[in-house]
Scaffold this active site. Structure first.
Site, mmCIF file in Angstrom:
data_model
loop_
_atom_site.group_PDB
_atom_site.id
_atom_site.type_symbol
_atom_site.label_atom_id
_atom_site.label_comp_id
_atom_site.label_asym_id
_atom_site.label_seq_id
_atom_site.Cartn_x
_atom_site.Cartn_y
_atom_site.Cartn_z
ATOM 1 N N ILE A 177 4.149 -11.762 8.696
ATOM 2 C CA ILE A 177 4.170 -10.606 9.616
ATOM 3 C C ILE A 177 3.036 -10.673 10.637
ATOM 4 O O ILE A 177 3.063 -9.948 11.634
ATOM 5 C CB ILE A 177 4.144 -9.236 8.888
ATOM 6 C CG1 ILE A 177 2.904 -9.092 8.005
ATOM 7 C CG2 ILE A 177 5.433 -9.017 8.097
ATOM 8 C CD1 ILE A 177 2.679 -7.656 7.511
ATOM 9 N N THR A 199 0.820 3.709 0.228
ATOM 10 C CA THR A 199 0.627 4.010 -1.201
ATOM 11 C C THR A 199 -0.271 5.225 -1.384
ATOM 12 O O THR A 199 -1.117 5.510 -0.531
ATOM 13 C CB THR A 199 -0.019 2.788 -1.892
ATOM 14 O OG1 THR A 199 -0.481 3.162 -3.189
ATOM 15 C CG2 THR A 199 -1.212 2.255 -1.110
ATOM 16 N N ASP A 200 -0.104 5.898 -2.524
ATOM 17 C CA ASP A 200 -0.991 7.032 -2.829
ATOM 18 C C ASP A 200 -2.430 6.573 -3.079
ATOM 19 O O ASP A 200 -3.360 7.375 -3.051
ATOM 20 C CB ASP A 200 -0.463 7.837 -4.035
ATOM 21 C CG ASP A 200 -0.370 7.042 -5.329
ATOM 22 O OD1 ASP A 200 -0.632 5.822 -5.328
ATOM 23 O OD2 ASP A 200 -0.014 7.665 -6.362
ATOM 24 N N GLU A 201 -2.613 5.262 -3.315
ATOM 25 C CA GLU A 201 -3.966 4.779 -3.630
ATOM 26 C C GLU A 201 -4.928 4.947 -2.453
ATOM 27 O O GLU A 201 -6.143 4.872 -2.625
ATOM 28 C CB GLU A 201 -3.921 3.325 -4.106
ATOM 29 C CG GLU A 201 -3.034 3.180 -5.322
ATOM 30 C CD GLU A 201 -3.205 1.888 -6.093
ATOM 31 O OE1 GLU A 201 -4.291 1.297 -6.048
ATOM 32 O OE2 GLU A 201 -2.237 1.493 -6.762
ATOM 33 N N TYR A 217 -7.689 -3.419 -2.109
ATOM 34 C CA TYR A 217 -6.252 -3.244 -1.817
ATOM 35 C C TYR A 217 -6.024 -1.908 -1.111
ATOM 36 O O TYR A 217 -5.410 -1.848 -0.039
ATOM 37 C CB TYR A 217 -5.433 -3.296 -3.122
ATOM 38 C CG TYR A 217 -4.060 -2.664 -3.009
ATOM 39 C CD1 TYR A 217 -3.075 -3.245 -2.191
ATOM 40 C CD2 TYR A 217 -3.739 -1.484 -3.696
ATOM 41 C CE1 TYR A 217 -1.813 -2.656 -2.075
ATOM 42 C CE2 TYR A 217 -2.483 -0.901 -3.584
ATOM 43 C CZ TYR A 217 -1.523 -1.499 -2.772
ATOM 44 O OH TYR A 217 -0.279 -0.910 -2.641
ATOM 45 N N LYS A 273 -4.778 -1.014 2.759
ATOM 46 C CA LYS A 273 -3.610 -0.168 3.053
ATOM 47 C C LYS A 273 -4.037 1.020 3.924
ATOM 48 O O LYS A 273 -3.334 1.407 4.865
ATOM 49 C CB LYS A 273 -2.957 0.343 1.758
ATOM 50 C CG LYS A 273 -2.323 -0.722 0.882
ATOM 51 C CD LYS A 273 -1.123 -1.411 1.503
ATOM 52 C CE LYS A 273 0.092 -0.503 1.658
ATOM 53 N NZ LYS A 273 1.276 -1.260 2.152
#
Ligand code: NAD
Length: 324
Positions: free
Chosen positions: A63, A126-128, A150, A154
């Protein structure tokens, strides 16, 4: 509609592609192009059930590729960006690829979408990115306080997405989902790791005191939520996708031990993950106002998932061997 699905050979992206092509989602597709780098987590076997569908095209690529991505985006009506480095433990060891794919790659997609005038873009997050919450649940207004590399990568992508919506008026929305489970999940993540270990009569590792809480959502419900946001999400808006089952890691371990008739002698305590978030919990009422309802109960979803891993050892055994 022709949809570009990045990371479509991974766990969640391939579920979305299979469902787009075989039914169960509202989006009607004339074509689906999958762009996937086929890292260790990407697997063409995940697309085998739909590989004969003439509407599916697979492109192996990154990407972050500044030539390939604009060309692909000029040919589609929408992009759903699943591509990411997704495993927290790996990001603790080395976060370089996380920054490359999750931030640089997403930026390349956004820039190309702006240049090519891509009508619709959904970025899967993500909720993270919210960090850890002791009590209550995060709404979309919660500040981003990511703790792992990570989650930070994000969150960086989410901020770029926001900027492309605000600055350039790009028609892009963000989804933030809780922990997923289901078939075709790479056996490094906790549920398939435990299931495949217990199937082989091995032990399973439990981090720290085992009291970290995660909200478990079946991958089909995640994909339903993403598809709803693709159709009805507003530009620049974020939508939490939750509504699964909140469980401590000890409770989750109990459920999986029971599924295999095993007891706690099959569990080994391991040192806690560095920076381990204590609890995740999402308020998904914004998406529910658009009509979202999770449909797979945790009991039924886990039963089906365990059955799938039992019946598909030929899918996961080679992955464990190549990882060894
Ligand atoms: P996964 O690791 O199973 O799949 C990721 C896919 O992306 C793989 O097919 C990989 O080959 C591909 N990929 C990686 N780098 C690439 C690159 N540079 N260019 C093109 N393709 C590349 O991940 P997953 O669990 O399916 O997660 C998909 C998305 O959902 C991720 O963005 C993740 O952050 C998000 N998410 C996951 C969960 C979860 O519980 N798994 C929960 C919430 C959100």
């Amino acid at each position: 509609m022709h949809v570009l699905v990045t990371g479509g050979a991974g766990f969640i992206g391939s579920n979305y592609v299979r469902r787009l092509l075989t039914g169960g989602l509202d989006t009607e597709v004339s074509g689906v192009t999958v762009l996937d780098k086929l890292t260790y987590a990407g697997n063409l076997e995940n697309l085998a059930p739909v590989s004969d569908d003439s509407r599916l095209r697979f492109v192996r690529g990154d990407i972050a590729d500044e030539t390939l991505v604009p060309k692909l985006l000029s040919e589609v009506d929408a992009v759903v960006n699943f591509a990411a480095e997704s495993h927290v433990d790996r990001s603790i060891g080395n976060s370089t690829e996380f920054v490359h794919t999750n931030i640089v790659g997403t930026h390349n997609l956004l820039r190309a979408a702006q240049q090519e005038g891509t009508p619709r873009f959904v970025h899967v997050s993500t909720d993270e990115v919210y960090g850890s919450i002791e009590e209550g649940s995060w709404t979309e207004e919660w500040p981003l306080e990511p703790n792992s590399p990570y989650a930070a990568a994000k969150a960086g992508a989410d901020l770029l997405v926001r900027s492309y919506a605000r600055t350039h008026g790009l028609n892009v929305s963000i989804t933030r989902c809780s922990n997923n489970y289901g078939p075709y999940q790479f056996p490094e993540k906790v549920i398939p790791l435990f299931v495949t270990s217990l199937m082989r009569g091995g032990t399973v590792p439990l981090y720290g005191d085992g009291l970290n809480v995660r909200d478990w959502l079946h991958v089909d419900d995640h994909c339903r939520g993403i598809d709803l946001v693709l159709a009805k999400g507003e530009p620049g808006e974020v939508y939490n996708i939750g509504g699964g089952r909140e469980l401590t890691n000890r409770e989750l371990t109990s459920v999986l031990l029971e599924a295999f008739g095993a007891d706690w002698s099959s569990v080994r305590a391991v040192a806690d993950r560095k920076g381990h978030d204590r609890r995740y919990s999402l308020d998904d009422s914004k998406l529910r106002r658009l009509g979202y309802r999770p449909q797979v109960s945790f009991e039924e979803g886990i039963r089906q998932t365990v059955a799938w891993y039992r019946e598909n050892a030929s899918w996961w055994q080679p992955l464990l061997e190549s990882a060894a």
